[in-house]
Design an enzyme around this catalytic site. Structure first.
Site, PDB file in Angstrom:
ATOM      1  N   GLN A  16      40.499  55.940 -64.723  1.00 46.63           N
ATOM      2  CA  GLN A  16      40.562  57.030 -63.739  1.00 46.63           C
ATOM      3  C   GLN A  16      39.682  56.663 -62.540  1.00 46.63           C
ATOM      4  OE1 GLN A  16      40.062  58.193 -67.367  1.00 46.63           O
ATOM      5  NE2 GLN A  16      42.225  57.724 -67.183  1.00 46.63           N
ATOM      6  N   THR A  67      53.032  57.476 -65.855  1.00 46.45           N
ATOM      7  CA  THR A  67      54.005  58.569 -65.902  1.00 46.45           C
ATOM      8  C   THR A  67      55.170  58.378 -64.943  1.00 46.45           C
ATOM      9  OG1 THR A  67      52.740  59.760 -64.235  1.00 46.45           O
ATOM     10  CG2 THR A  67      52.217  60.249 -66.538  1.00 46.45           C
ATOM     11  N   THR A 115      39.787  64.825 -64.966  1.00 47.94           N
ATOM     12  CA  THR A 115      40.051  64.454 -66.344  1.00 47.94           C
ATOM     13  C   THR A 115      38.879  64.966 -67.196  1.00 47.94           C
ATOM     14  OG1 THR A 115      40.791  62.684 -67.809  1.00 47.94           O
ATOM     15  CG2 THR A 115      39.055  62.106 -66.212  1.00 47.94           C
ATOM     16  N   LYS A 122      42.027  48.718 -60.630  1.00 47.58           N
ATOM     17  CA  LYS A 122      40.973  48.266 -61.540  1.00 47.58           C
ATOM     18  C   LYS A 122      41.463  47.154 -62.476  1.00 47.58           C
ATOM     19  CE  LYS A 122      40.650  52.550 -62.896  1.00 47.58           C
ATOM     20  NZ  LYS A 122      41.455  53.259 -61.897  1.00 47.58           N
ATOM     21  N   GLY A 123      42.671  47.361 -63.043  1.00 52.05           N
ATOM     22  CA  GLY A 123      43.211  46.384 -63.998  1.00 52.05           C
ATOM     23  C   GLY A 123      43.315  45.002 -63.387  1.00 52.05           C
ATOM     24  N   LYS A 124      43.859  44.935 -62.165  1.00 61.80           N
ATOM     25  CA  LYS A 124      44.019  43.638 -61.501  1.00 61.80           C
ATOM     26  C   LYS A 124      42.669  42.932 -61.354  1.00 61.80           C
ATOM     27  CE  LYS A 124      44.448  41.321 -57.201  1.00 61.80           C
ATOM     28  NZ  LYS A 124      45.093  40.893 -55.993  1.00 61.80           N
ATOM     29  N   ASP A 160      43.851  54.661 -60.018  1.00 63.03           N
ATOM     30  CA  ASP A 160      44.888  53.728 -59.578  1.00 63.03           C
ATOM     31  C   ASP A 160      44.469  52.875 -58.386  1.00 63.03           C
ATOM     32  OD1 ASP A 160      46.507  54.841 -61.550  1.00 63.03           O
ATOM     33  OD2 ASP A 160      47.267  56.376 -60.192  1.00 63.03           O
ATOM     34  N   GLU A 161      43.191  52.576 -58.306  1.00 65.16           N
ATOM     35  CA  GLU A 161      42.683  51.772 -57.181  1.00 65.16           C
ATOM     36  C   GLU A 161      43.042  50.296 -57.352  1.00 65.16           C
ATOM     37  OE1 GLU A 161      40.802  53.706 -59.110  1.00 65.16           O
ATOM     38  OE2 GLU A 161      39.812  55.231 -57.883  1.00 65.16           O
ATOM     39  N   ASN A 192      45.779  57.979 -70.702  1.00 66.09           N
ATOM     40  CA  ASN A 192      46.119  58.546 -69.385  1.00 66.09           C
ATOM     41  C   ASN A 192      46.021  57.434 -68.336  1.00 66.09           C
ATOM     42  OD1 ASN A 192      43.340  58.453 -69.866  1.00 66.09           O
ATOM     43  ND2 ASN A 192      42.864  60.369 -68.824  1.00 66.09           N
ATOM     44  N   VAL A 218      44.988  41.445 -51.350  1.00 66.85           N
ATOM     45  CA  VAL A 218      46.068  41.472 -50.352  1.00 66.85           C
ATOM     46  C   VAL A 218      47.456  41.423 -51.009  1.00 66.85           C
ATOM     47  CG1 VAL A 218      44.682  40.515 -48.473  1.00 66.85           C
ATOM     48  CG2 VAL A 218      45.859  38.944 -50.038  1.00 66.85           C
ATOM     49  N   GLY A 219      47.515  41.774 -52.274  1.00 66.19           N
ATOM     50  CA  GLY A 219      48.781  41.813 -52.994  1.00 66.19           C
ATOM     51  C   GLY A 219      48.504  42.005 -54.471  1.00 66.19           C
ATOM     52  N   GLY A 278      46.681  53.744 -66.655  1.00 63.66           N
ATOM     53  CA  GLY A 278      47.702  52.698 -66.589  1.00 63.66           C
ATOM     54  C   GLY A 278      47.146  51.621 -65.679  1.00 63.66           C
TER      55      GLY A 278
HETATM   56  P1  GDP Z   1      44.439  50.927 -61.898  1.00 58.97           P
HETATM   57  O1  GDP Z   1      44.829  52.112 -62.697  1.00 58.97           O
HETATM   58  O2  GDP Z   1      43.207  51.148 -61.092  1.00 58.97           O
HETATM   59  O3  GDP Z   1      44.358  49.652 -62.700  1.00 58.97           O
HETATM   60  O4  GDP Z   1      45.619  50.709 -60.833  1.00 58.97           O
HETATM   61  P2  GDP Z   1      47.204  50.816 -61.127  1.00 58.97           P
HETATM   62  O5  GDP Z   1      47.633  49.611 -61.859  1.00 58.97           O
HETATM   63  O6  GDP Z   1      47.548  52.143 -61.707  1.00 58.97           O
HETATM   64  O7  GDP Z   1      47.754  50.854 -59.657  1.00 58.97           O
HETATM   65  C1  GDP Z   1      47.533  49.818 -58.745  1.00 58.97           C
HETATM   66  C2  GDP Z   1      48.903  49.302 -58.287  1.00 58.97           C
HETATM   67  O8  GDP Z   1      48.743  48.531 -57.122  1.00 58.97           O
HETATM   68  C3  GDP Z   1      49.566  48.411 -59.304  1.00 58.97           C
HETATM   69  O9  GDP Z   1      50.953  48.533 -59.196  1.00 58.97           O
HETATM   70  C4  GDP Z   1      49.114  47.014 -58.866  1.00 58.97           C
HETATM   71  O10 GDP Z   1      50.018  45.982 -59.266  1.00 58.97           O
HETATM   72  C5  GDP Z   1      49.133  47.182 -57.373  1.00 58.97           C
HETATM   73  N1  GDP Z   1      48.173  46.381 -56.624  1.00 58.97           N
HETATM   74  C6  GDP Z   1      46.906  46.027 -56.959  1.00 58.97           C
HETATM   75  N2  GDP Z   1      46.310  45.380 -55.933  1.00 58.97           N
HETATM   76  C7  GDP Z   1      47.200  45.337 -54.930  1.00 58.97           C
HETATM   77  C8  GDP Z   1      47.170  44.833 -53.593  1.00 58.97           C
HETATM   78  O11 GDP Z   1      46.165  44.325 -53.112  1.00 58.97           O
HETATM   79  N3  GDP Z   1      48.300  44.991 -52.844  1.00 58.97           N
HETATM   80  C9  GDP Z   1      49.425  45.584 -53.327  1.00 58.97           C
HETATM   81  N4  GDP Z   1      50.470  45.697 -52.525  1.00 58.97           N
HETATM   82  N5  GDP Z   1      49.485  46.079 -54.589  1.00 58.97           N
HETATM   83  C10 GDP Z   1      48.384  45.961 -55.365  1.00 58.97           C
HETATM   84  P1  IMO Z   2      43.897  55.053 -64.107  1.00 61.70           P
HETATM   85  O1  IMO Z   2      42.886  54.550 -65.101  1.00 61.70           O
HETATM   86  C1  IMO Z   2      45.299  58.409 -61.707  1.00 61.70           C
HETATM   87  C2  IMO Z   2      44.885  62.410 -63.431  1.00 61.70           C
HETATM   88  C3  IMO Z   2      46.152  63.145 -63.816  1.00 61.70           C
HETATM   89  C4  IMO Z   2      45.706  64.572 -63.597  1.00 61.70           C
HETATM   90  C5  IMO Z   2      44.254  64.562 -64.069  1.00 61.70           C
HETATM   91  C6  IMO Z   2      44.048  65.006 -65.515  1.00 61.70           C
HETATM   92  O2  IMO Z   2      45.222  54.420 -64.231  1.00 61.70           O
HETATM   93  O3  IMO Z   2      43.334  55.037 -62.728  1.00 61.70           O
HETATM   94  P2  IMO Z   2      44.551  63.937 -67.899  1.00 61.70           P
HETATM   95  O4  IMO Z   2      45.794  63.330 -68.473  1.00 61.70           O
HETATM   96  O5  IMO Z   2      43.397  63.006 -67.843  1.00 61.70           O
HETATM   97  O6  IMO Z   2      44.215  65.245 -68.527  1.00 61.70           O
HETATM   98  O7  IMO Z   2      44.939  64.281 -66.360  1.00 61.70           O
HETATM   99  O8  IMO Z   2      43.825  63.220 -63.936  1.00 61.70           O
HETATM  100  N1  IMO Z   2      44.741  61.073 -64.041  1.00 61.70           N
HETATM  101  C7  IMO Z   2      44.890  59.928 -63.370  1.00 61.70           C
HETATM  102  N2  IMO Z   2      45.264  59.693 -62.080  1.00 61.70           N
HETATM  103  N3  IMO Z   2      44.981  57.373 -62.501  1.00 61.70           N
HETATM  104  C8  IMO Z   2      44.582  57.576 -63.774  1.00 61.70           C
HETATM  105  O9  IMO Z   2      44.119  56.582 -64.573  1.00 61.70           O
HETATM  106  C9  IMO Z   2      44.571  58.896 -64.277  1.00 61.70           C
HETATM  107  N4  IMO Z   2      44.257  59.463 -65.481  1.00 61.70           N
HETATM  108  C10 IMO Z   2      44.360  60.779 -65.309  1.00 61.70           C
HETATM  109  O10 IMO Z   2      47.215  62.800 -62.978  1.00 61.70           O
HETATM  110  O11 IMO Z   2      45.711  64.889 -62.238  1.00 61.70           O
HETATM  111 MG    MG Z   3      46.465  53.380 -62.989  1.00 66.04          MG
END
Ligand code: GDP
Ligand code: IMO
Ligand code: MG
Length: 425
Positions: A225, A302, A240, A17-19, A14-15, A39, A414-415, A41
C-alpha cells in the site's frame, strides 16, 4: 550489526514498489514483507515476462536472496498457494529452492473474513471504502480484537476446532447483514491450502531478521500500500487496516527502531489512487484519462481504473516526515513524456487559508490545490539509460522536487522493465 533498509510507498499505493524491490534485491540477503496482505499487487517485468505478486516478497526472482513474509502480514492461504502454483508453472519454485519462509505469528485470512468485508462494503453503499474485498479489515479486526488465527496455529491438533469457533462468530455477524453466501467450496480450498502452507518453513520473524543482522547480512523491508493509506495517518476511514509507514516495519518484523537504516520513499511523477476517499489533485477530466491510458493505471489486483492526478507536494512532505525518508525514488517519468506542461501542487487553499499540510477535515472539505506549471520535456525517455541522456527539463523537474522535498532522488524509473531504471547519485 547491519541495519534494515525500508522501501515503501509515499502516495496511495501502486507507486512501483515491486519493480524497485526486484531491482535492488541483488544488494540484499533478505527481502521481508511487513504488513498488508493480498490487497497488494506488486508488478515486476524482466526478460519480456510480467509477474504480479500479492503476498510473496518481490525478491523472489533473485537467486541468492531469501524472502520472508513477516508477522505483520495477513495471509490468505488460498491466494498464497495460487501465487506459488503460478510461479512454479512459470519455472520459479521458491519453496522447492528453500527461498521462502513465513512468520508463524502472521494472521490468517479466513474465507469468512472475505465475506464480512464484502457484506460490510455492500451495506455502506456509496460511502464504501472501495476495499479490495480480500478480507483485510476483518482479519486485522480479529487480530487486534484478540480472536485471530495465526500461521503457527495450523500445526496445533485443535486447529479445526479453533477455526470452527471463529467461523461461528463470523456467521453470527453475517446474519445481521442482508448478504447471501455459500462457504462450501471456499472452505474446501482453504483447508487444502492450509496443508500446503504447512510445507513452507515457519519462523519467528523477530529472531529470523535479527539473526541476519547479527551475522552482518543485509535486509530490505518491502512495504505494501502507501503512506496515505496508513490506518493512523492516512485519510481515515478511507485507508487500509495496517501501518504502512516505517514504524510498521518495526512491529511487522520484530526489529527495534534503531535498527532502521536507509528509508527509500517511492512515488510516481504524478499521483494515483484506487478506491474511495479524498484526492486533492485528482483530474476527473480528459487529462486524468490521458494519464490513466498512458500509465496503464488499472489495478494489478482488482483491475479497477485508478483515479489520476498531479503530484501533491504537501502530501509527499507529510509522507517523508512520517517515514524518515532518506532517499527518494521517482517512478513512471515516461508517462509524462507527451505533456507540453505538467503541474505540481505546492499548497492547498483550504477554508480561506493557504496551507502546505494535509488538514484533518480533508474528508469533509475538499482542499483546492494550488498548482505550479512546469514545462514538459516532450522526449521519449523510455530508452534513456545514462544520466547524461536525461532531458534537461526532466532534470529540472527532479531538481525542483528535491528542493521542495529536501531529500535527494536516488533512482529514476522510465519504464516498467527492470532495466529501465537509472541511479542518479
Ligand atoms: P506496486 O503496488 O507499488 O508494486 O505497483 P503496481 O505494480 O501496482 O503498479 C505499478 C505499475 O506501473 C505496474 O504496472 C508496473 O509494471 C508499472 N511501472 C513501474 N515502473 C514504471 C515506469 O517507470 N514506467 C511505466 N510506464 N510503468 C511503470
Ligand atoms: P499495493 O501494495 C493501492 C486501497 C483499496 C481501498 C483501501 C482499503 O499494490 O500498493 P483494503 O482492501 O486494504 O481494505 O482496501 O486501500 N488499497 C490499495 N490501493 N494499492 C494497494 O496495494 C492497495 N491495497 C489497498 O483500494 O481504497
Ligand atoms: Mg500495486
Amino acid at each position: 550489526m547491519t541495519q534494515v533498509d525500508v522501501l515503501l510507498g509515499l502516495q496511495w499505493g501502486d507507486e512501483g514498489k515491486g519493480k524497485i524491490v526486484d531491482v535492488l534485491s541483488p544488494q540484499y540477503d533478505l527481502i521481508a514483507r511487513f504488513q498488508g496482505g493480498p490487497n497488494a499487487g506488486h508488478t515486476l517485468e524482466f526478460d519480456g515476462k510480467k509477474f504480479v505478486l500479492n503476498t510473496i516478497p518481490s525478491g523472489i526472482f533473485n537467486e541468492k536472496t531469501m524472502n520472508l513474509i513477516g508477522n505483520g502480514v495477513v495471509i490468505d492461504p488460498i491466494i498464497l498457494k495460487r501465487e506459488l502454483d503460478n510461479l512454479k508453472a512459470a519455472g520459479h519454485d521458491p519453496v522447492a529452492k528453500g527461498k521462502l519462509v513465513i512468520a508463524r505469528k502472521a494472521h490468517l485470512i479466513l474465507p469468512t473474513h472475505q465475506l464480512l468485508d464484502a457484506a460490510n462494503e455492500q451495506k455502506m453503499g456509496k460511502d464504501k471504502i472501495g476495499s479490495t474485498l480480500k478480507g483485510i479489515g476483518p482479519t486485522y479486526m480479529d487480530k487486534t480484537g484478540r480472536n485471530g488465527l495465526r500461521v503457527g496455529d495450523t500445526t496445533l491438533p485443535d486447529f479445526k476446532d479453533r477455526y470452527n469457533k471463529l467461523v461461528e462468530k463470523h456467521k453470527e455477524m453475517l446474519s445481521h447483514y442482508n448478504f447471501e453466501y455459500d462457504l462450501t467450496e471456499r472452505e474446501a480450498a482453504f483447508f487444502e491450502a492450509i496443508e500446503f502452507l504447512k510445507s513452507i518453513p515457519h519462523v519467528d520473524s523477530e529472531h529470523y531478521v535479527n539473526g541476519f543482522l547479527k551475522e552482518g547480512k543485509t535486509v530490505l523491508a518491502e512495504g505494501a500500500q502507501g503512506t496515505l493509506l496508513d490506518v493512523d495517518f492516512g485519510s481515515y476511514p478511507f485507508v487500509t487496516s495496517s501501518n504502512t509507514t516505517t514504524a510498521g516495519a518495526c512491529t511487522g518484523l520484530g526489529i527495534a527502531p534503531n535498527r532502521i537504516g536507509h528509508v527509500y520513499g517511492i512515488f510516481k511523477a504524478y499521483c494515483t489512487r484506487v478506491g474511495g476517499g479524498p484526492f486533492p489533485t485528482e483530474l476527473d477530466n480528459e487529462v486524468g484519462e490521458n494519464l490513466r491510458q498512458v500509465g496503464h493505471e488499472f489495478g494489478a489486483t482488482t483491475g479497477r481504473a485508478r483515479r489520476c492526478g498531479w503530484i501533491d507536494l504537501p502530501a509527499l512532505k507529510y509522507a517523508i516526515m512520517l517515514n524518515g525518508v532518506t532517499e527518494l525514488i521517482m517512478m513512471k517519468a515516461d508517462v509524462l513524456d507527451g505533456f507540453d506542461t505538467i503541474y505540481a501542487c505546492t499548497h492547498y487553499e483550504h477554508n480561506g487559508e493557504t496551507i502546505d499540510y494535509m488538514p484533518y477535515d480533508i474528508i469533509t472539505v475538499k482542499p483546492t490545490p494550488v498548482l505550479k506549471a512546469i514545462e514538459g520535456w516532450k522526449t521519449d525517455v523510455t530508452k534513456v539509460n545514462k544520466v547524461a541522456e536525461i532531458p534537461a527539463k526532466l532534470a529540472d523537474y527532479i531538481a525542483f522536487l528535491e528542493k521542495e522535498l529536501a531529500v535527494p532522488v536516488k533512482y529514476l524509473s522510465v519504464g516498467p522493465d527492470r532495466v529501465q531504471t537509472l541511479e542518479l547519485n
